[in-house]
Scaffold this active site. Structure first.
Site, PDB file in Angstrom:
ATOM      1  N   CYS A 264       0.867  -1.176   0.000  1.00 47.25           N
ATOM      2  CA  CYS A 264       0.000   0.000   0.000  1.00 47.25           C
ATOM      3  C   CYS A 264       0.904   1.227   0.000  1.00 47.25           C
ATOM      4  O   CYS A 264       2.005   1.200  -0.538  1.00 47.25           O
ATOM      5  CB  CYS A 264      -0.954  -0.025   1.181  1.00 47.25           C
ATOM      6  SG  CYS A 264      -0.140  -0.047   2.786  1.00 47.25           S
TER       7      CYS A 264
ATOM      8  N   HIS B   7      -3.181   9.645   4.019  1.00 43.31           N
ATOM      9  CA  HIS B   7      -3.661   8.266   3.856  1.00 43.31           C
ATOM     10  C   HIS B   7      -5.162   8.244   4.155  1.00 43.31           C
ATOM     11  O   HIS B   7      -5.580   8.283   5.312  1.00 43.31           O
ATOM     12  CB  HIS B   7      -2.911   7.335   4.818  1.00 43.31           C
ATOM     13  CG  HIS B   7      -3.050   5.879   4.497  1.00 43.31           C
ATOM     14  ND1 HIS B   7      -4.217   5.185   4.703  1.00 43.31           N
ATOM     15  CD2 HIS B   7      -2.160   4.994   3.972  1.00 43.31           C
ATOM     16  CE1 HIS B   7      -4.035   3.927   4.338  1.00 43.31           C
ATOM     17  NE2 HIS B   7      -2.806   3.779   3.887  1.00 43.31           N
TER      18      HIS B   7
END
Length: 621
Positions: free
Chosen positions: A26, A543
């Site tokens: 990620c 994020h």
């Protein structure tokens, strides 16, 4: 940095490519599915230069690299190649370890509530023992209900965290917990106690303080929701939650929930038979397994048996002597952790919860320390079994019901030789404590590390001064929403500041904008995260949500690309807040300064509600 060498080192420390089922990444982490997690050398990995931390979560073994993760992933994926088959992985999967790990992951976010309730219970016990508060007063009743609330409503709390673990609709999960605790359910059978749902019998059971029924229910929910995902899209948002609740709630009441009661009844019958044949063995069984029995809610089935013993014999031997050993073992294991750990936070939690456990309130130690760290929980069972064996062989008797521990030793005073029986109880306490402490010490545990110690902060400040990095910079809010501390984010990578210092924002809308004037370093393919560098040299990671990489870009739309120059307020990404939530993901958005160590301090200068463009962070050289 030599990324190929780093990838090669990581691959070696996780057990080689034969131990890798799959790997992805990620914004900041390599995400492995390992065949056998025990083959990974976590301690060695944490010491590797370029690795910022290691987290095992949600069935994934995650290695935190930072914004350079893609550079490591590329050579790593080439080295792994096709990897191993799912069949080989399944063959070597350690089911027991995975189950305990899942339960520990579910309970980790609940530590604060469990500890608070446990501490209040301990204080109440001491106030009662020293006659400082009369149990018949309303003040005692109110304090008692405050301390009981986190435990009585534990199914609600567990439903919330389990929904995160199994990626289910959180609100539906908590609604199912509400069904278990609905007051009418307990009285629905009237005088007969019989309850039927369209002719199918519903077992009369008490679910307050239980955890296994709701965990199993949410686990089943995760599969049901995948099945209902196939519903025609225009009506899916309505029918998916409706059908989940309609199908799963009755199934939970008829079959899933009563499992603990059925097993408890079987256990009670078995213990009664064993008590008649081998009188000392029930204490061993309860000493070793009472933590698991309580978690499953099976202990309710033992209450009638204990009451029957108390009324016919005048004392109890079938459960409470063994539970005394188990409770003391919980405290001993937690205190062993407190002594061995190098983490200041874990030391604080383990010390307080260990002390309350030896007093008789075990939930904080069990859920907050021992089960969470896994191996200390095994130490608890070993110590409890040995202490229970001593209690059984000595013929320890309990003369009143209660939660056995040092604060309630009066439960063991009675009979023709009250002092002798109390002495047996104290011997049981000593043996259980020593056995659990030693077992935990030998078994050890994976210690928690402090992300940034005071020493490192001072070192970073000194280096910044020496190198002339005296610049200060301001970072603005990239969202409209509410600021929360990183420590409250339900992900240790952010909460423990492994990637750097910063804040988190609960967004009120889905418009992510640039918080700095600078350049886009990387916008990830899944669009859930953006890395930027300001003209002042501050590296910022945005994020959106937790584990939203799994959405593969669904609900996200990008407005920039890698290398684009941005101003404060430049649109970066739009995202559908409600859509992300409907898939069971948390939308809290960390704003992290990934090169925090280059600054003397990173300060939060705003709290509460903020608007995009408001200053929220300042870096101090």
């Amino acid at each position: 940095m030599d990324y190929s060498q780093l990838a090669q080192t990581i691959l070696k420390q996780i057990g080689g490519k034969e131990n890798v089922r799959s790997v992805g990444h990620c914004a900041t982490r390599l995400r492995f599915e390992l065949v056998d997690e025990s083959k990974a050398d976590t301690a060695a990995l944490k010491a590797v230069k370029g690795v910022m931390g290691v987290v095992s979560s949600g069935g994934q073994y995650q290695i935190i690299i930072g914004s350079d993760v893609a550079c490591v992933y590329q050579p790593l994926s080439a080295m792994i190649g096709a990897g191993t088959t799912a069949a080989a992985a399944a063959k070597n999967e350690k089911i027991g370890s995975k189950i305990i790990g899942t339960i520990a992951g579910i309970f980790t976010p609940l530590i604060s509530a469990v500890i608070a309730g446990g501490m209040l219970k301990a204080v109440l016990s001491l106030l009662t023992v020293f006659s400082l508060l009369d149990p018949s007063t309303q003040s005692y009743a109110i304090l008692s209900l405050i301390s009981d609330a986190p435990f009585y409503f534990l199914p609600f709390l567990v439903a919330f965290t389990a929904s995160k673990k199994f990626n289910t609709n959180t609100i539906i999960s908590m609604s199912l917990a509400g069904v278990l605790l609905y007051p009418t359910l307990a009285t629905l059978g009237g005088e007969t106690g019989q309850v039927f749902f369209f002719g199918i019998p519903v077992v009369s059971a008490t679910y307050s303080s239980s955890v296994i029924p709701i965990i199993l229910t949410v686990w089943v929910q995760s599969y049901l929701e995948k099945l209902f995902e196939k519903i025609w899209k225009p009506i899916r948002s309505i029918l998916k939650p409706t059908l989940t609740l309609l199908v799963l709630a009755p199934a939970m009441l008829i079959a899933i929930g009563p499992l603990g009661t059925w097993c408890g009844n079987l256990l009670a019958a078995g213990l009664q038979w064993i008590n008649a044949v081998v009188p000392w063995l029930p204490a061993v069984i309860m000493g070793a397994f009472s933590p698991l029995i309580i978690m499953a809610g099976m202990h309710y089935s033992l209450i009638p048996l204990a009451i029957s013993q108390a009324t016919t014999l005048g004392y109890i031997t079938i459960d409470l002597p063994g539970m005394l050993a188990a409770n003391i073992a919980q405290g001993a294991a937690a205190l062993c952790v407190a002594i061995k750990t190098k983490s200041a936070n874990l030391k604080e939690v383990a010390t307080s919860s260990g002390l309350t456990a030896v007093l008789g309130i075990t939930e904080p130690a069990m859920y907050g320390v021992n089960l969470r760290l896994k191996r200390p929980f095994i130490g608890v069972m070993i110590g409890g079994a040995i202490g229970g064996l001593v209690a059984g062989l000595l013929g320890l008797r309990c003369y009143a019901p209660g939660s056995p521990g040092l604060a309630s030793m009066a439960l063991f005073i009675g009979g023709e030789e009250p002092i002798a029986n109390l002495t047996k109880a104290l011997i049981t306490v000593a043996v259980a404590f020593v056995a659990a402490f030693v077992a935990t010490w030998i078994l050890g545990f994976e210690d928690e590390t402090e992300a940034f110690s005071e020493k490192n902060d001072k070192l970073a400040m000194s280096e910044a001064v020496v190198s002339g990095k005296m610049n200060a910079a301001q970072i603005c809010s990239p969202l409209n929403g509410k600021i929360v501390p990183l420590s409250e984010v339900n992900d240790p990578t952010f909460a423990e500041e492994i990637l750097g210092k910063g804040v988190a924002i609960i967004p009120s809308d889905g418009h992510l904008v640039s918080p700095v004037k600078g350049k886009v370093i990387q916008i990830f393919e899944t669009l859930h995260a953006v890395s930027l560098v300001s003209d002042d040299g501050v590296e910022v990671l945005l994020h959106v949500g937790l584990d939203t990489v799994k959405l593969n870009g669904q609900f996200f739309k990008a407005h920039v690309k890698n290398g684009d120059s941005v101003q404060i307020g430049t649109p970066l990404v739009d995202f559908d807040v409600d859509g992300i939530k409907s898939e069971g993901y948390d939308v809290v958005t960390p704003v992290v300064i990934t090169n925090s160590m280059e600054y003397g301090d990173v300060l939060t200068v705003n709290d509460g509600e903020v608007q995009a463009g408001n200053t929220i962070i300042k870096t101090i050289a």
